[in-house]
Write a protein that holds these residues in place. Sequence first.
Motif, PDB file in Angstrom:
ATOM      1  N   SER A   6       0.844  -1.197   0.000  1.00  8.70           N
ATOM      2  CA  SER A   6       0.000   0.000   0.000  1.00  8.70           C
ATOM      3  C   SER A   6       0.879   1.246   0.000  1.00  8.70           C
ATOM      4  O   SER A   6       1.934   1.280   0.631  1.00  8.70           O
ATOM      5  N   LEU A   7       0.414   2.259  -0.717  1.00  7.05           N
ATOM      6  CA  LEU A   7       1.109   3.537  -0.836  1.00  7.05           C
ATOM      7  C   LEU A   7       0.116   4.633  -0.484  1.00  7.05           C
ATOM      8  O   LEU A   7      -0.994   4.665  -1.023  1.00  7.05           O
ATOM      9  N   SER A   8       0.505   5.494   0.421  1.00  8.27           N
ATOM     10  CA  SER A   8      -0.361   6.618   0.798  1.00  8.27           C
ATOM     11  C   SER A   8       0.493   7.869   0.932  1.00  8.27           C
ATOM     12  O   SER A   8       1.686   7.798   1.192  1.00  8.27           O
ATOM     13  N   GLY A   9      -0.142   8.997   0.732  1.00 14.08           N
ATOM     14  CA  GLY A   9       0.592  10.251   0.810  1.00 14.08           C
ATOM     15  C   GLY A   9      -0.285  11.388   1.287  1.00 14.08           C
ATOM     16  O   GLY A   9      -1.512  11.306   1.267  1.00 14.08           O
ATOM     17  N   GLN A  10       0.373  12.434   1.716  1.00 19.45           N
ATOM     18  CA  GLN A  10      -0.324  13.621   2.199  1.00 19.45           C
ATOM     19  C   GLN A  10       0.522  14.836   1.828  1.00 19.45           C
ATOM     20  O   GLN A  10       1.750  14.809   1.945  1.00 19.45           O
ATOM     21  N   ILE A  11      -0.137  15.877   1.368  1.00 22.78           N
ATOM     22  CA  ILE A  11       0.565  17.120   1.059  1.00 22.78           C
ATOM     23  C   ILE A  11      -0.191  18.251   1.735  1.00 22.78           C
ATOM     24  O   ILE A  11      -1.423  18.235   1.808  1.00 22.78           O
ATOM     25  N   SER A  12       0.547  19.196   2.282  1.00 23.10           N
ATOM     26  CA  SER A  12      -0.077  20.338   2.948  1.00 23.10           C
ATOM     27  C   SER A  12       0.638  21.613   2.522  1.00 23.10           C
ATOM     28  O   SER A  12       1.854  21.624   2.327  1.00 23.10           O
ATOM     29  N   THR A  13      -0.140  22.655   2.352  1.00 22.15           N
ATOM     30  CA  THR A  13       0.408  23.954   2.000  1.00 22.15           C
ATOM     31  C   THR A  13      -0.229  25.011   2.889  1.00 22.15           C
ATOM     32  O   THR A  13      -1.360  24.851   3.343  1.00 22.15           O
ATOM     33  N   SER A  14       0.500  26.068   3.106  1.00 23.36           N
ATOM     34  CA  SER A  14      -0.050  27.192   3.858  1.00 23.36           C
ATOM     35  C   SER A  14       0.589  28.481   3.361  1.00 23.36           C
ATOM     36  O   SER A  14       1.745  28.504   2.939  1.00 23.36           O
ATOM     37  N   VAL A  15      -0.210  29.522   3.386  1.00 23.96           N
ATOM     38  CA  VAL A  15       0.249  30.851   2.986  1.00 23.96           C
ATOM     39  C   VAL A  15      -0.189  31.808   4.079  1.00 23.96           C
ATOM     40  O   VAL A  15      -1.328  31.776   4.532  1.00 23.96           O
ATOM     41  N   GLY A  16       0.728  32.639   4.511  1.00 22.76           N
ATOM     42  CA  GLY A  16       0.407  33.631   5.536  1.00 22.76           C
ATOM     43  C   GLY A  16       0.941  35.005   5.146  1.00 22.76           C
ATOM     44  O   GLY A  16       1.859  35.125   4.331  1.00 22.76           O
ATOM     45  N   TYR A  17       0.349  36.021   5.694  1.00 23.22           N
ATOM     46  CA  TYR A  17       0.802  37.385   5.434  1.00 23.22           C
ATOM     47  C   TYR A  17       0.800  38.143   6.750  1.00 23.22           C
ATOM     48  O   TYR A  17      -0.191  38.128   7.486  1.00 23.22           O
TER      49      TYR A  17
END
Length: 104
Positions: free
Chosen positions: A22-33
Motif C-alpha cells: 500500500s502507498l499513501s501520501g499527504q501534502i499540505s500547503t499554507s500561505v500567511g501574510y
Amino acid sequence: MDCLLTVGPSLHLYGQLSGQLSLSGQISTSVGYTFPSIDLSFGKQDSNGDEENYSGGVNPDANNQGYDFSVGYNVNLEGSLDAHLVPSLQVGVSVLGGSLIDAQ
C-alpha cells in the motif's frame, strides 16, 4: 512403463505465497501574510515646529512583504509478505497404474 503393484510413501509439499503493498501520501500547503505595523497619532502637535513627527511609514517596495509560504509532504509505503509451506506424508497403494485401485 506402468507397474502392476506400487506400495510406498509419498511426500507432498503444498505452498502458498500472499502479499500486500500500500502507498499513501499527504501534502499540505499554507500561505500567511504579516501586515506591517502602522503608527497613527491624533492630537495636538507641540509648538516646536523644527521637529518632525516621524513615524516609520509603510514601504511597499521592500523585499520582505510579510509573506510566509510553506509546503509539506509525507509519503508512506507499507507492505507485507506471508509464506506458508505445508508438508504432507502419504502412504498409498496403486494397482495397475491407478486404473484399478489408487488408495492414498
